[in-house]
Design a protein around this motif. Sequence first.
Motif, mmCIF file in Angstrom:
data_model
loop_
_atom_site.group_PDB
_atom_site.id
_atom_site.type_symbol
_atom_site.label_atom_id
_atom_site.label_comp_id
_atom_site.label_asym_id
_atom_site.label_seq_id
_atom_site.Cartn_x
_atom_site.Cartn_y
_atom_site.Cartn_z
ATOM 1 N N PRO A 7 -35.807 7.334 14.934
ATOM 2 C CA PRO A 7 -35.383 8.737 14.908
ATOM 3 C C PRO A 7 -34.866 9.166 13.540
ATOM 4 O O PRO A 7 -34.382 8.339 12.764
ATOM 5 N N GLY A 8 -34.943 10.441 13.260
ATOM 6 C CA GLY A 8 -34.379 10.938 12.006
ATOM 7 C C GLY A 8 -34.634 12.414 11.838
ATOM 8 O O GLY A 8 -35.291 13.057 12.668
ATOM 9 N N SER A 9 -34.104 12.927 10.730
ATOM 10 C CA SER A 9 -34.345 14.342 10.416
ATOM 11 C C SER A 9 -35.653 14.490 9.626
ATOM 12 O O SER A 9 -36.343 15.499 9.749
ATOM 13 N N PHE A 10 -35.933 13.510 8.781
ATOM 14 C CA PHE A 10 -37.179 13.490 7.992
ATOM 15 C C PHE A 10 -37.419 14.822 7.277
ATOM 16 O O PHE A 10 -38.514 15.363 7.322
ATOM 17 N N LEU A 36 -35.946 14.981 14.694
ATOM 18 C CA LEU A 36 -34.894 15.790 15.315
ATOM 19 C C LEU A 36 -35.088 17.272 14.983
ATOM 20 O O LEU A 36 -35.212 17.650 13.825
ATOM 21 N N LYS A 41 -29.069 23.052 10.929
ATOM 22 C CA LYS A 41 -28.794 22.358 9.656
ATOM 23 C C LYS A 41 -29.542 23.003 8.494
ATOM 24 O O LYS A 41 -29.492 22.524 7.379
ATOM 25 N N PHE A 73 -37.826 16.091 18.991
ATOM 26 C CA PHE A 73 -36.875 16.117 20.104
ATOM 27 C C PHE A 73 -35.623 16.893 19.726
ATOM 28 O O PHE A 73 -35.321 17.081 18.549
ATOM 29 N N GLY A 75 -31.381 17.310 21.157
ATOM 30 C CA GLY A 75 -30.378 16.632 21.986
ATOM 31 C C GLY A 75 -30.149 15.207 21.539
ATOM 32 O O GLY A 75 -30.334 14.865 20.372
ATOM 33 N N LEU A 76 -29.773 14.366 22.496
ATOM 34 C CA LEU A 76 -29.358 13.004 22.175
ATOM 35 C C LEU A 76 -30.532 12.068 21.899
ATOM 36 O O LEU A 76 -31.491 12.019 22.677
ATOM 37 N N THR A 77 -30.382 11.280 20.843
ATOM 38 C CA THR A 77 -31.394 10.277 20.502
ATOM 39 C C THR A 77 -31.537 9.247 21.624
ATOM 40 O O THR A 77 -32.647 8.865 22.000
ATOM 41 N N ARG A 91 -33.373 1.715 12.897
ATOM 42 C CA ARG A 91 -32.743 2.456 11.810
ATOM 43 C C ARG A 91 -32.798 1.610 10.546
ATOM 44 O O ARG A 91 -32.706 0.384 10.607
ATOM 45 N N TYR A 101 -21.474 4.309 9.286
ATOM 46 C CA TYR A 101 -22.049 5.423 10.055
ATOM 47 C C TYR A 101 -23.062 4.898 11.066
ATOM 48 O O TYR A 101 -23.067 5.285 12.241
ATOM 49 N N MET A 105 -23.026 4.987 15.229
ATOM 50 C CA MET A 105 -24.135 5.567 16.014
ATOM 51 C C MET A 105 -24.704 4.541 16.988
ATOM 52 O O MET A 105 -24.970 4.844 18.147
ATOM 53 N N MET A 108 -22.366 4.000 19.896
ATOM 54 C CA MET A 108 -22.366 5.155 20.799
ATOM 55 C C MET A 108 -23.668 5.203 21.593
ATOM 56 O O MET A 108 -23.655 5.432 22.812
ATOM 57 N N ASN A 109 -24.766 4.947 20.905
ATOM 58 C CA ASN A 109 -26.064 4.956 21.601
ATOM 59 C C ASN A 109 -26.117 3.856 22.656
ATOM 60 O O ASN A 109 -26.686 4.040 23.730
HETATM 61 O O1 PNS Z 1 -32.325 10.944 9.271
HETATM 62 P P1 PNS Z 1 -30.917 11.089 9.722
HETATM 63 O O2 PNS Z 1 -30.446 12.494 9.479
HETATM 64 O O3 PNS Z 1 -30.021 10.039 9.147
HETATM 65 O O4 PNS Z 1 -30.941 10.872 11.308
HETATM 66 C C1 PNS Z 1 -29.764 11.006 12.058
HETATM 67 C C2 PNS Z 1 -30.109 11.090 13.557
HETATM 68 C C3 PNS Z 1 -31.127 12.159 13.822
HETATM 69 C C4 PNS Z 1 -30.645 9.758 14.010
HETATM 70 C C5 PNS Z 1 -28.765 11.396 14.275
HETATM 71 O O5 PNS Z 1 -28.159 12.501 13.711
HETATM 72 C C6 PNS Z 1 -28.967 11.630 15.757
HETATM 73 O O6 PNS Z 1 -29.220 10.708 16.501
HETATM 74 N N1 PNS Z 1 -28.904 12.918 16.168
HETATM 75 C C7 PNS Z 1 -29.209 13.352 17.509
HETATM 76 C C8 PNS Z 1 -27.944 13.675 18.290
HETATM 77 C C9 PNS Z 1 -27.279 12.415 18.775
HETATM 78 O O7 PNS Z 1 -27.843 11.620 19.507
HETATM 79 N N2 PNS Z 1 -26.019 12.239 18.343
HETATM 80 C C10 PNS Z 1 -25.224 11.102 18.705
HETATM 81 C C11 PNS Z 1 -25.600 9.897 17.857
HETATM 82 S S1 PNS Z 1 -24.597 8.557 18.337
#
Ligand code: PNS
Length: 165
Positions: A7-10, A36, A41, A73, A75-77, A91, A101, A105, A108-109
């Motif tokens: 996942p990412g913003s890319f 995402l 943003k 997508f 919402g939540l990853t 990642r 960071y 994540m 939490m995931n």
């Molecule tokens: O490329 P990035 O910006 O480092 O990616 C960050 C990303 C998209 C993986 C993170 O921001 C994300 O997972 N966003 C979706 C919302 C979410 O699940 N937030 C809780 C993460 S624990």
Amino acid sequence: MRRALFPGSFDPLTNGHLDILRRSAPLFDEMIVGVLNNPDKNPMFTVEERSEMIREALTLIDGSGCTFTVASFSGLTAEFARRSGASAIVRGIRAVSDYEYELRMALMNRRLEPSIETVFLMAGEEYSYVSSTLMKQVFLLGGRIEGLIPPQVEARMREKLDPGA
Ligand code: PNS
């Protein structure tokens, strides 16, 4: 079938992202690149443009038998990973500074979806300083970023900056 989500913003895709995809390909049968949708943003590229650029770039890399797909997508990853049938979230880690960071994540995931593991891959050292944010900043200020992003992405950035050119 080992399926993973990357996942990412890319915004935009960099050669660092492609490096992680290349490294993850031998580990999985299928990699879903999850883009995402984050209009709040104020991204440089729309989610459709980002997905299209990723699809283009993926045709140029050796998947070592791994199938790549691209999906956007919101919402939540963790939730998207579960819905996609992924058993892992991939990642990339470039430097120690990414670790805190990424650890937060990942934990939490894992709390959200205990059956999905986060897999960290170390980016090639030549990409240790490459981020989408830095690429945009340097590009917008007229600096050279060739070799750090796919040429077709750079062309799209140029087009964004000067649509008439
Ligand atoms: O490329 P990035 O910006 O480092 O990616 C960050 C990303 C998209 C993986 C993170 O921001 C994300 O997972 N966003 C979706 C919302 C979410 O699940 N937030 C809780 C993460 S624990």
